[in-house]
Design an enzyme around this catalytic site. Structure first.
Site, PDB file in Angstrom:
ATOM      1  N   TYR A 434      20.215 -19.347  44.998  1.00  0.00           N
ATOM      2  CA  TYR A 434      20.763 -18.635  46.158  1.00  0.00           C
ATOM      3  C   TYR A 434      20.534 -17.129  46.089  1.00  0.00           C
ATOM      4  O   TYR A 434      20.066 -16.609  45.091  1.00  0.00           O
ATOM      5  CB  TYR A 434      22.219 -18.971  46.433  1.00  0.00           C
ATOM      6  CG  TYR A 434      23.277 -18.807  45.365  1.00  0.00           C
ATOM      7  CD1 TYR A 434      23.087 -18.088  44.201  1.00  0.00           C
ATOM      8  CD2 TYR A 434      24.537 -19.392  45.560  1.00  0.00           C
ATOM      9  CE1 TYR A 434      24.087 -17.945  43.274  1.00  0.00           C
ATOM     10  CE2 TYR A 434      25.545 -19.262  44.629  1.00  0.00           C
ATOM     11  CZ  TYR A 434      25.321 -18.544  43.489  1.00  0.00           C
ATOM     12  OH  TYR A 434      26.333 -18.412  42.574  1.00  0.00           O
ATOM     13  N   GLU A 435      20.818 -16.468  47.216  1.00  0.00           N
ATOM     14  CA  GLU A 435      20.498 -15.046  47.424  1.00  0.00           C
ATOM     15  C   GLU A 435      18.988 -14.786  47.344  1.00  0.00           C
ATOM     16  O   GLU A 435      18.554 -13.703  46.940  1.00  0.00           O
ATOM     17  CB  GLU A 435      21.241 -14.149  46.419  1.00  0.00           C
ATOM     18  CG  GLU A 435      22.731 -14.397  46.330  1.00  0.00           C
ATOM     19  CD  GLU A 435      23.425 -14.358  47.675  1.00  0.00           C
ATOM     20  OE1 GLU A 435      22.908 -13.717  48.596  1.00  0.00           O
ATOM     21  OE2 GLU A 435      24.479 -14.993  47.813  1.00  0.00           O
ATOM     22  N   GLY A 436      18.211 -15.773  47.729  1.00  0.00           N
ATOM     23  CA  GLY A 436      16.757 -15.674  47.639  1.00  0.00           C
ATOM     24  C   GLY A 436      16.297 -16.308  46.354  1.00  0.00           C
ATOM     25  O   GLY A 436      16.634 -15.828  45.267  1.00  0.00           O
TER      26      GLY A 436
END
Length: 579
Positions: A434-436
């Site tokens: 997550y978060e890229g």
């Protein structure tokens, strides 16, 4: 059962000896009367108590109970409420928040250490205050004064919490194709309609209100990511006195059943003409949200390090107690501790070497953010921006690898829930996603941070690092300067490639830079050791761990250099049908 003790000695070593941040704080008018070494230690010691006593012992039960959706409400493990109240009452939810709006105003370097401890204690729990802190950063930089006065004091106090709502079922990394729409109304607010998925801390009863930061498109928005705006959508609309009032039209559709971080409420949120308020300029929402996302990406690094630290502590404890095998011939009938086995020592030293370099690296990046803020230093801001993808990607890759290695130390017991190792492996795995995803972080590093400025920021940093090493040479680190020279030449070659080749090489290039920077972190550790300050045990452990890193870990750079010197075109040779 998995145990945890905050590594305060190493935290202090990094803050006050390696980076000498107590001296820096005293030079800043905004910090001089607020914090010095003793104050910082007191803050960290109290944070450690909460993590060690109120959160860490119950992480396993939180994983078992999880977050549950019951009659439209998300119920969390009971001890989360007690722990969150303790954090709020102690000011931890506003530790680095702006003092003008009720935050404690502490430097990022200090809050980064608290983040690590929270992540060691329970990654799932850490997400609730972590998302709120990130939302506060976005509001502080982009909201108008009235919005700041209404929301920030309650978010810093822990009375209200925050989220960020980006992803839709069809739009993950490609946010430009999102469908959530915001229609303007006569009173200046907006009506938001659409659904968001994977919303961390999207619904719960820990706080009396939840402040959602939502990306959506105005009716006249241009196509693609340039048409995205940012809106504040509270769960409860503030009344005339600023308290949580009427329920807004945002509801939870479901919660995800996940591989790990089960105590974190990962929600589908439905917005049905929910009232929202524009943050920043129209169509500039993605830039505003990236303020929060960059903060969260640093927190991902803390998750990798925090999980790896707890995994290491438990693996060492187990290795000391577990009697298995006969290492010496002294008594062939007596089993000895598995810590005597060379392979077990190899595994533990790998984790220790990467954890301690990672902590130094995290402190460095946080201190750059502080210097960007308090000194208005553009170079520090640029360097923090350059290093953020490494903090997110490399630290979480290493965190996951370290948890798997620590699990291996336990043998079959590592696969059994009661020891807590399999939970650490499951929980930390999400930090790479997550978060890229880490592949996206590598592409960002290669294309936007290195190639975009022709390598200027990276090459200047490498030149300064080499100059630093040569000014105070340490024998065991001498190989580092040669690797820096080779990296400089390779960087110039990579910059000359087309973007397709750069994308194909991005992950390996990020890893190469990261190992070399971790080598510099170990150089800084060795340079900071002083016999008049540190115990002989501490000094010797650092020296031997550094030696292990330089002789058994850093040579991985040779393989990465060789790999990156070869043509990457093979990635495109197979047709779609051949996969």
């Amino acid at each position: 059962m998995s145990q945890y003790q905050a590594p305060l000695n190493d935290i202090y070593f990094n803050l006050f000896d390696v980076w000498q941040l107590d001296q820096y704080w005293q030079q800043q008018s905004q910090l001089a009367d607020l914090i010095e070494a003793d104050t910082a230690k007191a803050i960290l010691e109290e944070a450690a108590k909460i993590c060690e006593q109120q959160i860490a012992p119950f992480a396993s039960s939180a994983d078992t109970v999880g977050a549950k959706l019951v009659n439209g409400k998300v119920l969390l493990p009971e001890h989360y409420h007690t722990a969150y109240k303790s954090l709020s009452e102690g000011g931890w939810t506003g530790l680095s928040g702006d003092a003008e709006f009720g935050g404690m105003g502490m430097p990022k370097a200090l809050s980064m250490m608290v983040d690590e401890m929270l992540c060691s204690a329970d990654i799932a729990f850490s997400l609730y205050p972590g998302l709120t802190a990130g939302a506060c950063v976005a509001l502080l930089q982009h909201a108008d004064e009235a919005t700041k006065k209404t929301y920030l004091p309650k978010m810093y106090s822990g009375e209200w919490s925050g989220t960020m709502c980006l992803t839709e079922s069809h739009a993950g990394s490609d946010l430009g194709i999102m469908r959530t729409v915001a229609k303007p109304t006569d009173d200046g607010s907006y009506q938001l309609t659409g659904s968001k998925i994977f919303i961390t801390a999207g619904e719960h009863e820990l706080t009396s209100n939840i402040v959602h930061l939502v990306l959506a498109k105005l009716p006249d928005a241009p196509a693609g990511s340039r048409g995205i705006s940012l809106f504040l959508v509270p769960k409860y609309l503030p009344d005339a006195s600023g308290q949580a009032g009427e329920r807004n039209k945002v509801t939870v559709g479901s919660i995800e059943h996940k591989m790990g971080i089960n105590g974190s409420a990962t929600c589908v949120l439905n917005f049905d003409d929910a009232r929202g308020y524009l943050i920043g300029e129209p169509h500039r929402g993605l830039a505003c949200m990236f303020t929060m996302m960059n903060y969260e990406r640093l927190s991902m690094g803390s998750q990798g390090l925090g999980a790896a630290e707890r995994a290491y502590q438990n693996a060492v404890s187990y290795a000391k107690d577990r009697l298995q095998g006969r290492i010496s011939e002294k008594d062939p009938n007596k089993a000895e501790s598995i810590l005597g086995h060379a392979d077990v020592r190899r595994m533990l030293l790998n984790i220790k070497a990467m954890n301690e370099a990672g902590r130094t690296f995290a402190t460095w990046v946080a201190s750059l953010l502080d210097k960007a803020k308090y000194d208005n230093c553009q170079q520090s801001a640029q360097r923090a921006n350059l290093l953020t993808p490494i903090a997110k990607a490399f630290m979480t890759d290493q965190g996951f690898d370290s948890c798997v290695i620590a699990q291996q130390v336990f043998g079959g017991h590592g696969y059994v829930k009661e020891w807590g190792m399999e939970q650490l492996v499951r929980d930390v795995r999400i930090a790479q996603i997550y978060e890229g995803t880490n592949g996206i972080q590598a592409a960002d590093f290669m294309l936007r941070k290195v190639a975009a400025d022709k390598g200027d920021a990276l090459l200047k940093l490498l030149a300064e690092i080499k100059q630093d090493i040569l000014a105070q040479p340490i024998d065991i680190t001498i190989s580092l300067t040669s690797y820096i020279d080779q990296l400089v030449q390779l960087t110039k070659a990579v910059i000359a490639q087309d973007s397709r080749a750069q994308s194909a090489n991005a992950c390996d290039f990020l890893a190469l830079v990261s190992y070399i920077l971790y080598g510099f972190m170990w150089y800084k550790n060795l340079a900071a050791l002083k016999v008049e300050v540190h115990s002989s045990t501490f000094i010797t452990a650092k020296q031997y761990t550094a030696a292990y890193f330089f002789t058994r870990v850093l040579p991985k750079v040779d393989g990465l250099l060789s790999l990156l010197r070869h043509d990457s075109a093979l990635v495109d040779k197979l047709t779609v049908e051949q996969f």
